[in-house]
Motif scaffolding. Sequence first.
Motif, PDB file in Angstrom:
ATOM      1  N   ASN A 119      -6.769   2.274  -4.412  1.00  0.00           N
ATOM      2  CA  ASN A 119      -7.931   2.098  -3.571  1.00  0.00           C
ATOM      3  C   ASN A 119      -8.565   0.505  -3.494  1.00  0.00           C
ATOM      4  O   ASN A 119      -9.044  -0.199  -2.684  1.00  0.00           O
ATOM      5  CB  ASN A 119      -9.190   2.664  -4.428  1.00  0.00           C
ATOM      6  CG  ASN A 119      -9.052   4.280  -4.189  1.00  0.00           C
ATOM      7  OD1 ASN A 119      -8.427   4.599  -3.308  1.00  0.00           O
ATOM      8  ND2 ASN A 119      -9.478   5.018  -5.043  1.00  0.00           N
TER       9      ASN A 119
ATOM     10  N   TRP B  16      -4.553   6.571   3.710  1.00  0.00           N
ATOM     11  CA  TRP B  16      -5.650   6.887   2.846  1.00  0.00           C
ATOM     12  C   TRP B  16      -5.865   8.495   2.770  1.00  0.00           C
ATOM     13  O   TRP B  16      -6.194   8.940   1.426  1.00  0.00           O
ATOM     14  CB  TRP B  16      -6.894   6.538   3.745  1.00  0.00           C
ATOM     15  CG  TRP B  16      -8.119   6.869   2.822  1.00  0.00           C
ATOM     16  CD1 TRP B  16      -8.980   7.712   3.300  1.00  0.00           C
ATOM     17  CD2 TRP B  16      -8.523   6.083   1.999  1.00  0.00           C
ATOM     18  NE1 TRP B  16      -9.933   7.775   2.509  1.00  0.00           N
ATOM     19  CE2 TRP B  16      -9.920   6.680   1.610  1.00  0.00           C
ATOM     20  CE3 TRP B  16      -8.213   4.954   0.949  1.00  0.00           C
ATOM     21  CZ2 TRP B  16     -10.715   6.323   0.623  1.00  0.00           C
ATOM     22  CZ3 TRP B  16      -8.935   4.525   0.003  1.00  0.00           C
ATOM     23  CH2 TRP B  16     -10.097   5.273  -0.326  1.00  0.00           C
TER      24      TRP B  16
ATOM     25  N   ASN C 260       0.898  -1.215  -0.163  1.00  0.00           N
ATOM     26  CA  ASN C 260       0.030   0.036  -0.056  1.00  0.00           C
ATOM     27  C   ASN C 260       0.774   1.145  -0.015  1.00  0.00           C
ATOM     28  O   ASN C 260       0.636   2.239  -0.785  1.00  0.00           O
ATOM     29  CB  ASN C 260      -0.895   0.071   1.176  1.00  0.00           C
ATOM     30  CG  ASN C 260      -2.227  -0.896   1.065  1.00  0.00           C
ATOM     31  OD1 ASN C 260      -3.149  -0.223   0.747  1.00  0.00           O
ATOM     32  ND2 ASN C 260      -1.857  -2.225   1.369  1.00  0.00           N
TER      33      ASN C 260
ATOM     34  N   LYS D 145      -5.639  10.637  -0.996  1.00  0.00           N
ATOM     35  CA  LYS D 145      -6.691  11.658  -1.177  1.00  0.00           C
ATOM     36  C   LYS D 145      -6.047  13.025  -1.704  1.00  0.00           C
ATOM     37  O   LYS D 145      -6.731  13.801  -2.360  1.00  0.00           O
ATOM     38  CB  LYS D 145      -7.667  11.893  -0.100  1.00  0.00           C
ATOM     39  CG  LYS D 145      -8.469  10.735   0.275  1.00  0.00           C
ATOM     40  CD  LYS D 145      -9.256  10.924   1.407  1.00  0.00           C
ATOM     41  CE  LYS D 145     -10.431  11.986   1.281  1.00  0.00           C
ATOM     42  NZ  LYS D 145     -11.048  12.022   2.379  1.00  0.00           N
TER      43      LYS D 145
ATOM     44  N   ALA E  24      -6.061  -1.176  -1.286  1.00  0.00           N
ATOM     45  CA  ALA E  24      -6.655  -0.886   0.061  1.00  0.00           C
ATOM     46  C   ALA E  24      -8.063  -1.682   0.486  1.00  0.00           C
ATOM     47  O   ALA E  24      -8.053  -2.046   1.787  1.00  0.00           O
ATOM     48  CB  ALA E  24      -6.949   0.623   0.201  1.00  0.00           C
TER      49      ALA E  24
ATOM     50  N   ARG F 298     -13.217   7.809   6.412  1.00  0.00           N
ATOM     51  CA  ARG F 298     -13.954   7.403   5.146  1.00  0.00           C
ATOM     52  C   ARG F 298     -15.279   8.181   5.070  1.00  0.00           C
ATOM     53  O   ARG F 298     -15.313   8.827   4.023  1.00  0.00           O
ATOM     54  CB  ARG F 298     -14.327   5.871   5.238  1.00  0.00           C
ATOM     55  CG  ARG F 298     -13.393   4.852   5.206  1.00  0.00           C
ATOM     56  CD  ARG F 298     -12.876   4.749   3.938  1.00  0.00           C
ATOM     57  NE  ARG F 298     -11.630   3.857   3.840  1.00  0.00           N
ATOM     58  CZ  ARG F 298     -11.066   3.326   2.907  1.00  0.00           C
ATOM     59  NH1 ARG F 298     -11.651   3.435   1.721  1.00  0.00           N
ATOM     60  NH2 ARG F 298      -9.922   2.511   2.805  1.00  0.00           N
TER      61      ARG F 298
ATOM     62  N   THR G 273       1.460   4.160  -2.895  1.00  0.00           N
ATOM     63  CA  THR G 273       1.298   5.768  -2.548  1.00  0.00           C
ATOM     64  C   THR G 273       2.511   6.557  -2.990  1.00  0.00           C
ATOM     65  O   THR G 273       2.155   7.565  -3.347  1.00  0.00           O
ATOM     66  CB  THR G 273       0.794   5.709  -1.076  1.00  0.00           C
ATOM     67  OG1 THR G 273      -0.410   5.242  -0.525  1.00  0.00           O
ATOM     68  CG2 THR G 273       0.679   7.402  -0.679  1.00  0.00           C
TER      69      THR G 273
END
Length: 309
Positions: free
Chosen positions: A195, A179, A157, A183, A198, A259, A161
Motif C-alpha cells: 500500500n 490493487w 509493485n 486485496k 502504491a 478504490r 504482490t
Amino acid sequence: MDNVSLITTFFLSGLHEAMNYRLALFSLTLLCYCLTLLINVTAIVTIILDKNLHEPMYILLCSFCMNALYGTTGFYPKFLWDLLSPAHVISYSGCLVQALVIYTFACVDMSILSVMAYDRYVAICRPLEYHSVMSKQRLNKLVCYSWMTPFCIVGTNIFLTSRLKLCSPYIARLFCVNWIIVKLACFPAETIVNNIVAYVTILIYVFHGIFIVWSYMYLIKTCVYSVEKRAKFLQTCVPHLTSLLTFLVTILLDIMLIRYGSKDLPQAFQNLTATEFLVIPPLVNPLIYCFKLSKIRRRIFCVVTIKPA
C-alpha cells in the motif's frame, strides 16, 4: 514457503453477465482492436520512414503510439479469447504479467505526456534554444526515462504482490489489476508495504500531472499576447491537451471505481469504466495527432493517395 501463493489460476468474473451478447461484443472488440492497430502502425511507420518527421515532437508521438500498441496487446487478445471461451481463467504468472503490462502502459503514457509538455514549453517559450535543449542525446534520455522509470516503479509493485499469500482466486474484473490482487491477500498486515509503495507511485505520477498543468498554464500565459505563438500553440499543443484530458478522465474513472466503487453498481458499467483507458486513448489519440499536425497529415495523405510527398 509461507509467503508464496498456493493459487495457480485466477477466475475472471467480469464477463459473466455479458455472455448472451458475446458474439456481438467479440465483433465490436475485434473491429476496435484492428482499427487501433491500423491507426497506430500507420503513424509509427509514417514517422520512421519520413526523415522530415525526425523531430522531437514526432519522435515522441511515435513512442506514444508504440506504447498504445504495447498496452492494448496486454488487454485485447486475452479479452477476445475470453469472449469465445466458456471459462474465463488466467494463470497466476499470466495475471501478474498482464497487470505489469497494463500498469506500465498507463505510467508510460503519463511520462510521455510530461516529456511532450516539456518539449512544447521549450519550442514556444525558448525557440532560439530549442535545438540545443532538445538535442538528440537529451531526447534519447527523455524517451528512455519515459519507458524505464515506469517499468522499475511498476515492477516493484508487482514483485511485492508476488510475495503475498492469497486466499481467493476470484477477480471481479475483465483483466488483472494489481490493487485487486493485493486485496485478495490472506493477511492484510502483509500488504502494508504494498500500500505504501502504491501510494508513492500514485504520488509520483500526480507530480507528473502537476508538471504538465504548470507547463501548459505557462504556455497559455506566454501565447496570449503573441499571434505567432498562439497559432503555434493551437497547432501543436491542442492535440497534447486533448490526449491528456482523455487519458486523465478515463484513468481517474478506473481508479475511483477500484478504490471507492460499490459492488452494487451494474457489472456492465464497471466493465465500461474499467476498460475506457485501454480502449479510448489508444484509438483516439493517434487520430487527433494525425489530423491536427499538418506535416504528418500531409504525409499520410500522400501515401494513401499514392502521391509523392
